[in-house]
Design a protein around this motif. Structure first.
Motif, PDB file in Angstrom:
ATOM      1  N   GLY A   1       0.784  -1.228   0.000  1.00 22.93           N
ATOM      2  CA  GLY A   1       0.000   0.000   0.000  1.00 22.93           C
ATOM      3  C   GLY A   1       0.815   1.277   0.000  1.00 22.93           C
ATOM      4  N   LEU A   2       0.279   2.256   0.723  1.00 16.25           N
ATOM      5  CA  LEU A   2       0.768   3.621   0.673  1.00 16.25           C
ATOM      6  C   LEU A   2       2.251   3.778   0.981  1.00 16.25           C
ATOM      7  CD1 LEU A   2      -0.391   6.505   0.289  1.00 16.25           C
ATOM      8  CD2 LEU A   2      -0.639   6.602   2.759  1.00 16.25           C
ATOM      9  N   ALA A   3       2.752   2.991   1.936  1.00 15.09           N
ATOM     10  CA  ALA A   3       4.134   3.180   2.353  1.00 15.09           C
ATOM     11  C   ALA A   3       5.113   2.446   1.453  1.00 15.09           C
ATOM     12  CB  ALA A   3       4.324   2.726   3.793  1.00 15.09           C
ATOM     13  N   GLY A   4       4.607   1.644   0.540  1.00 14.42           N
ATOM     14  CA  GLY A   4       5.480   0.975  -0.411  1.00 14.42           C
ATOM     15  C   GLY A   4       6.168  -0.248   0.164  1.00 14.42           C
ATOM     16  N   GLY A   5       6.941  -0.925  -0.686  1.00 16.10           N
ATOM     17  CA  GLY A   5       7.590  -2.161  -0.261  1.00 16.10           C
ATOM     18  C   GLY A   5       9.077  -1.996  -0.044  1.00 16.10           C
ATOM     19  N   GLN A   6       9.858  -2.797  -0.775  1.00 11.73           N
ATOM     20  CA  GLN A   6      11.317  -2.805  -0.635  1.00 11.73           C
ATOM     21  C   GLN A   6      11.966  -1.439  -0.826  1.00 11.73           C
ATOM     22  OE1 GLN A   6      13.781  -5.400  -0.213  1.00 11.73           O
ATOM     23  NE2 GLN A   6      11.985  -6.279   0.793  1.00 11.73           N
ATOM     24  N   TRP A   7      13.008  -1.222  -0.066  1.00 19.55           N
ATOM     25  CA  TRP A   7      13.779   0.002  -0.165  1.00 19.55           C
ATOM     26  C   TRP A   7      14.473   0.077  -1.537  1.00 19.55           C
ATOM     27  CZ3 TRP A   7      13.758   4.298   2.365  1.00 19.55           C
ATOM     28  CH2 TRP A   7      14.859   5.169   2.314  1.00 19.55           C
ATOM     29  N   ALA A   8      14.354   1.197  -2.194  1.00 17.20           N
ATOM     30  CA  ALA A   8      14.953   1.306  -3.526  1.00 17.20           C
ATOM     31  C   ALA A   8      15.967   2.441  -3.624  1.00 17.20           C
ATOM     32  CB  ALA A   8      13.866   1.501  -4.584  1.00 17.20           C
ATOM     33  N   GLY A   9      16.166   3.155  -2.542  1.00 19.13           N
ATOM     34  CA  GLY A   9      17.128   4.244  -2.570  1.00 19.13           C
ATOM     35  C   GLY A   9      16.726   5.346  -3.536  1.00 19.13           C
ATOM     36  N   LEU A  10      17.705   5.869  -4.231  1.00 16.27           N
ATOM     37  CA  LEU A  10      17.433   6.989  -5.128  1.00 16.27           C
ATOM     38  C   LEU A  10      17.219   6.537  -6.561  1.00 16.27           C
ATOM     39  CD1 LEU A  10      20.024   9.527  -3.702  1.00 16.27           C
ATOM     40  CD2 LEU A  10      17.567   9.447  -3.284  1.00 16.27           C
ATOM     41  N   LYS A  11      16.947   5.263  -6.718  1.00 11.29           N
ATOM     42  CA  LYS A  11      16.800   4.691  -8.050  1.00 11.29           C
ATOM     43  C   LYS A  11      15.869   5.499  -8.956  1.00 11.29           C
ATOM     44  CE  LYS A  11      14.497   0.702 -10.018  1.00 11.29           C
ATOM     45  NZ  LYS A  11      13.719  -0.479  -9.643  1.00 11.29           N
ATOM     46  N   TYR A  12      14.703   5.862  -8.417  1.00 12.64           N
ATOM     47  CA  TYR A  12      13.702   6.514  -9.258  1.00 12.64           C
ATOM     48  C   TYR A  12      14.074   7.953  -9.593  1.00 12.64           C
ATOM     49  CZ  TYR A  12      10.874   2.405  -8.829  1.00 12.64           C
ATOM     50  OH  TYR A  12      10.432   1.120  -8.910  1.00 12.64           O
ATOM     51  N   PHE A  13      14.812   8.571  -8.673  1.00 12.20           N
ATOM     52  CA  PHE A  13      15.293   9.919  -8.983  1.00 12.20           C
ATOM     53  C   PHE A  13      16.325   9.847 -10.100  1.00 12.20           C
ATOM     54  CE2 PHE A  13      13.581  10.253  -4.752  1.00 12.20           C
ATOM     55  CZ  PHE A  13      12.896  11.447  -4.811  1.00 12.20           C
ATOM     56  N   GLN A  14      17.222   8.859  -9.960  1.00 16.67           N
ATOM     57  CA  GLN A  14      18.244   8.650 -10.981  1.00 16.67           C
ATOM     58  C   GLN A  14      17.575   8.429 -12.347  1.00 16.67           C
ATOM     59  OE1 GLN A  14      21.488   8.997 -10.007  1.00 16.67           O
ATOM     60  NE2 GLN A  14      21.745   9.178 -12.234  1.00 16.67           N
ATOM     61  N   GLN A  15      16.541   7.581 -12.312  1.00 16.00           N
ATOM     62  CA  GLN A  15      15.826   7.275 -13.551  1.00 16.00           C
ATOM     63  C   GLN A  15      15.262   8.560 -14.177  1.00 16.00           C
ATOM     64  OE1 GLN A  15      12.751   4.302 -12.989  1.00 16.00           O
ATOM     65  NE2 GLN A  15      11.835   4.764 -14.998  1.00 16.00           N
ATOM     66  N   PHE A  16      14.746   9.438 -13.329  1.00 12.44           N
ATOM     67  CA  PHE A  16      14.172  10.683 -13.838  1.00 12.44           C
ATOM     68  C   PHE A  16      15.261  11.592 -14.403  1.00 12.44           C
ATOM     69  CE2 PHE A  16      12.207  14.993 -12.777  1.00 12.44           C
ATOM     70  CZ  PHE A  16      11.474  15.040 -13.953  1.00 12.44           C
ATOM     71  N   PHE A  17      16.364  11.739 -13.652  1.00 13.72           N
ATOM     72  CA  PHE A  17      17.435  12.634 -14.107  1.00 13.72           C
ATOM     73  C   PHE A  17      18.049  12.125 -15.406  1.00 13.72           C
ATOM     74  CE2 PHE A  17      18.020  13.537  -9.346  1.00 13.72           C
ATOM     75  CZ  PHE A  17      17.010  14.481  -9.388  1.00 13.72           C
ATOM     76  N   ASP A  18      18.080  10.803 -15.579  1.00 10.09           N
ATOM     77  CA  ASP A  18      18.667  10.235 -16.799  1.00 10.09           C
ATOM     78  C   ASP A  18      17.695  10.248 -17.971  1.00 10.09           C
ATOM     79  OD1 ASP A  18      20.941   9.763 -15.415  1.00 10.09           O
ATOM     80  OD2 ASP A  18      20.536   7.642 -15.007  1.00 10.09           O
ATOM     81  N   SER A  19      16.429  10.478 -17.660  1.00 14.05           N
ATOM     82  CA  SER A  19      15.419  10.410 -18.716  1.00 14.05           C
ATOM     83  C   SER A  19      15.619  11.543 -19.725  1.00 14.05           C
ATOM     84  CB  SER A  19      14.026  10.504 -18.085  1.00 14.05           C
ATOM     85  OG  SER A  19      13.128  11.084 -18.983  1.00 14.05           O
ATOM     86  N   PRO A  20      15.437  11.244 -21.009  1.00 17.72           N
ATOM     87  CA  PRO A  20      15.573  12.300 -22.020  1.00 17.72           C
ATOM     88  C   PRO A  20      14.522  13.382 -21.842  1.00 17.72           C
ATOM     89  CG  PRO A  20      14.679  10.279 -22.982  1.00 17.72           C
ATOM     90  CD  PRO A  20      15.124   9.934 -21.603  1.00 17.72           C
ATOM     91  N   LEU A  21      13.469  13.079 -21.079  1.00 15.96           N
ATOM     92  CA  LEU A  21      12.425  14.071 -20.877  1.00 15.96           C
ATOM     93  C   LEU A  21      12.762  15.065 -19.774  1.00 15.96           C
ATOM     94  CD1 LEU A  21       9.130  12.031 -21.192  1.00 15.96           C
ATOM     95  CD2 LEU A  21       9.714  14.134 -22.409  1.00 15.96           C
ATOM     96  N   PHE A  22      13.805  14.739 -18.993  1.00 18.25           N
ATOM     97  CA  PHE A  22      14.082  15.555 -17.806  1.00 18.25           C
ATOM     98  C   PHE A  22      14.226  17.043 -18.128  1.00 18.25           C
ATOM     99  CE2 PHE A  22      17.188  17.459 -14.838  1.00 18.25           C
ATOM    100  CZ  PHE A  22      16.425  17.406 -13.695  1.00 18.25           C
ATOM    101  N   TRP A  23      15.155  17.360 -19.041  1.00 15.25           N
ATOM    102  CA  TRP A  23      15.397  18.776 -19.329  1.00 15.25           C
ATOM    103  C   TRP A  23      14.217  19.468 -19.988  1.00 15.25           C
ATOM    104  CZ3 TRP A  23      18.528  21.211 -16.467  1.00 15.25           C
ATOM    105  CH2 TRP A  23      19.644  20.547 -15.922  1.00 15.25           C
ATOM    106  N   PRO A  24      13.596  18.845 -21.008  1.00 17.05           N
ATOM    107  CA  PRO A  24      12.403  19.503 -21.567  1.00 17.05           C
ATOM    108  C   PRO A  24      11.323  19.764 -20.514  1.00 17.05           C
ATOM    109  CG  PRO A  24      13.079  17.683 -22.961  1.00 17.05           C
ATOM    110  CD  PRO A  24      13.977  17.655 -21.771  1.00 17.05           C
TER     111      PRO A  24
END
Lengths: 321, 307
Positions: free
Chosen positions: A68-91
């Motif tokens: 639910g709301l609090a989520g499961g396994q710890w993933a660290g900054l993975k999703y932030f990294q994914q966003f910063f690396d995304s080609p959509l980030f700068w646009p």
């Protein structure tokens, strides 16, 4: 008057130094009715505002349907990294900033100018009429505003398209043109909210001491100088407070309107963080990724707010804290 | 609000060339602003009853031409509008009632200076103006609470608007005579009794102001329906409007925008229908607005008393 009353009912120093247990009991005994009045509001805000804040940790976890709301396994900054690396980030960042900052600057200055102008109109009735008329669009819903925009800017039949064709600008598709999106967005925003937002400045202007005008006139000030040296300084505190308040939400501005104005042609300039979060989160159900992007947005807002407050404190002695 | 009349009287006594230029410029700009604000609204009204082909060739300017009520006929035959209207009306009425029941007593409690926790509580409320959990945690919370596709989602989460709470608190703090409370206290009245018998009857102004704010907020709510509700029979007017106004466009919808269901009108009359829909859906607010605007203004003024 109440002060004395309060003082009389305040516990004396000896009481205060005592253990907190009985103090709390005494406090509740005296004020339980006030607590009763405030608790429903506290409850609603706790549930609907603070529980989602608790859910922010989802940005650092793998979303798990069972957890639910609090989520499961710890993933660290993975999703932030994914966003910063995304080609959509700068646009995305650029679009969000361009729309937010332009709206902020223009939307902040326009009501001030309008208020200064309305304040100059002589005759209560004309002034009143002007005010009433200019804040009418504030009550039209966003959907209708965008509906009007689409009707007026329709590439073949729109009223404004015809007007611009008359002036030789033929065949401009305002809603599909990447260079027209931001101007259309901002101008329609000013059209809708300028009058309404000017009310508070008019209120501040109406409280200016008339003696100030007299004194300035004795010193030989003309009308522009009166505005500059009497009217403007008198609304600075209001300006600062409003600026800070808008700063806090600067990147949230207008999900609804951007969303409604979006189409495949203007997408390169109209995709902002908020609309992207909606698509990634609600449609693609990538909950953790979308939460991370949303949190990134919130943090930038917060930085803006703190910066605005610091600047305000330095230049005008007015600040939120 | 009789502002700065002193100024204008002085002006008429000894006008200089600069003053005349100023007045002329002011007049011209005022008229231009007025026109820019009012004309689009006026145009929508005349376009909704004009012959669509005359509109598209730019012949309708000042008054309707080729008057036809075909568009309105279509609109009144369309169930979706009425479902939306009914839903919005229900959400607005129930929502506003809950808003007032929750906001007004809380604002009163927070206005009592001897109520020590009020500082912390205010921080608790105000913080939410600047920081929130974001869309996805909110969505998941609503899902867990069973609010998705549930009409309560239009009512419960928006029960407290912190801006309105602050406005109401400012009213109680500054506009209720303090002596009244002392007098009542001497009579041995409790907080609840005082609130119900003295404070509330004196607060009709603020209650109507806050009530109107909430009402308009519910009436124009588009976001809730868009994100949290899929069931068409629950959708508020604004979502129905989105479908009708924006689905029939040459370049309809960004990725995923629902729509699509509303095409079926004669293309030629599509524009007229849209103008008509704008009129029909905005009418309640715009008709009430001249009567209500006094209150709105009052609300802003009350709220601006000590920021």
């Amino acid at each position: 008057m109440t002060e004395t009353l309060v003082a009389a009912r305040k516990p004396v120093a000896a009481d205060v130094r005592r253990r907190s247990g009985p103090r709390v009991v005494r406090h509740v005994g005296r004020y339980w009715q006030l607590w009763l009045m405030v608790l429903p509001a506290v409850g609603f805000v706790a549930v609907f505002m603070y529980v989602p804040m608790y859910g922010i940790q989802l940005a650092f976890r793998e979303f798990d349907f069972t957890a639910g709301l609090a989520g499961g396994q710890w993933a660290g900054l993975k999703y932030f990294q994914q966003f910063f690396d995304s080609p959509l980030f700068w646009p995305l960042l650029r679009n969000t900033f361009v729309i937010a900052i332009t709206t902020l600057v223009v939307g902040f200055l326009a009501p001030i100018l309008l208020a200064l102008m309305i304040n100059q109109i002589a005759g209560g009735r004309r002034k009143k009429f002007m005010q009433t008329a200019t804040y009418l669009p504030h009550f039209i819903s966003i959907v209708v505003i965008v509906g009007m925009l689409q009707a007026f800017l329709n590439p073949s039949t729109g009223l404004l398209t015809q007007v611009s064709a008359f002036f030789g600008l033929s065949e401009v598709n305002f809603l599909g043109d990447t260079s027209a999106f931001v101007p259309v967005y901002v101008i329609s925003d000013v059209w809708q909210h300028c009058g309404w937002n000017s009310i508070i400045y008019l209120a501040a202007l109406s409280r200016v001491d008339p003696a100030l005008y007299e004194a300035a006139k004795v010193d030989g000030a003309n009308r522009m100088q009166l505005i500059r040296h009497v009217d403007v300084p008198s609304i600075v505190p209001t300006m600062v407070i409003l600026l800070i308040l808008t700063m806090g939400g600067v990147l949230n501005t207008g999900f609804e309107k951007v969303w409604l104005m979006q189409n495949t042609l203007n997408l390169p300039v109209s995709e902002v963080i908020a609309t992207y979060v909606y698509k990634i989160g609600i449609f693609s159900t990538q909950f953790s990724y979308a939460t991370a992007i949303g949190l990134f947005n919130t943090v930038i807002n917060f930085v803006f707010l703190i910066a605005a407050n610091a600047i305000a404190r330095r230049v005008s002695n007015w600040s939120l804290w | 609000m009789s502002g700065t009349n002193l100024q204008s009287k002085g002006f008429f006594r000894n006008r200089t060339a600069g003053d005349v230029v100023f007045m002329l410029a002011l007049g011209v700009i005022s008229v231009a602003v007025l026109f820019a604000v009012i004309y689009p609204v006026y145009f929508v009204v005349i376009a909704s009853v004009s012959d669509p082909s005359l509109i598209s060739t730019g012949e309708v300017w000042l008054w309707p031409k080729g008057v036809s009520f075909f568009g309105y006929g279509q609109i009144f035959d369309d169930d979706r509008i009425w479902t939306g209207y009914r839903n919005t009306l229900l959400y607005s009425v129930f929502g506003t009632a809950l808003n007032l029941i929750v906001t007004i007593p809380a604002a009163y409690a927070l206005s009592r200076p001897e109520f020590r926790p009020r500082r912390v509580l205010m921080l608790f409320f105000v913080f939410t103006l600047f920081f929130n959990g974001g869309l996805i945690p909110t969505y998941l919370l609503y899902r867990d609470l069973g609010l998705l596709d549930n009409w309560l989602v239009f009512v419960l989460p928006s029960a407290v608007n912190v801006y309105n709470l602050i406005i109401a608190r400012a009213f109680f703090e500054h506009s209720l005579p303090k002596e009244l409370f002392e007098a009542a206290l001497i009579d041995g009245v409790s907080y609840l009794q005082y609130f119900a018998r003295v404070a509330l009857p004196l607060s009709k102004a603020i209650i109507s102001v806050i009530g109107l704010y909430y009402l308009v907020q519910h009436w124009n709510d588009f976001f809730t329906g868009l994100v949290f509700v899929r069931d068409n029979s629950l959708q508020p007017l604004q979502i129905v409007l989105r479908d009708i106004l924006l689905s029939n466009q040459a370049f309809a919808g960004g990725a995923g925008a629902g729509g699509g269901s509303g095409v079926g009108y004669d293309q030629q009359y599509a524009d007229q229908i849209k103008y008509g829909v704008i009129v029909v859906s905005s009418l309640p607010v715009l008709v009430l607005y001249p009567f209500l605007q006094r209150y709105f203004e009052k609300g802003v003024l009350i709220g601006s008393v000590k920021g």
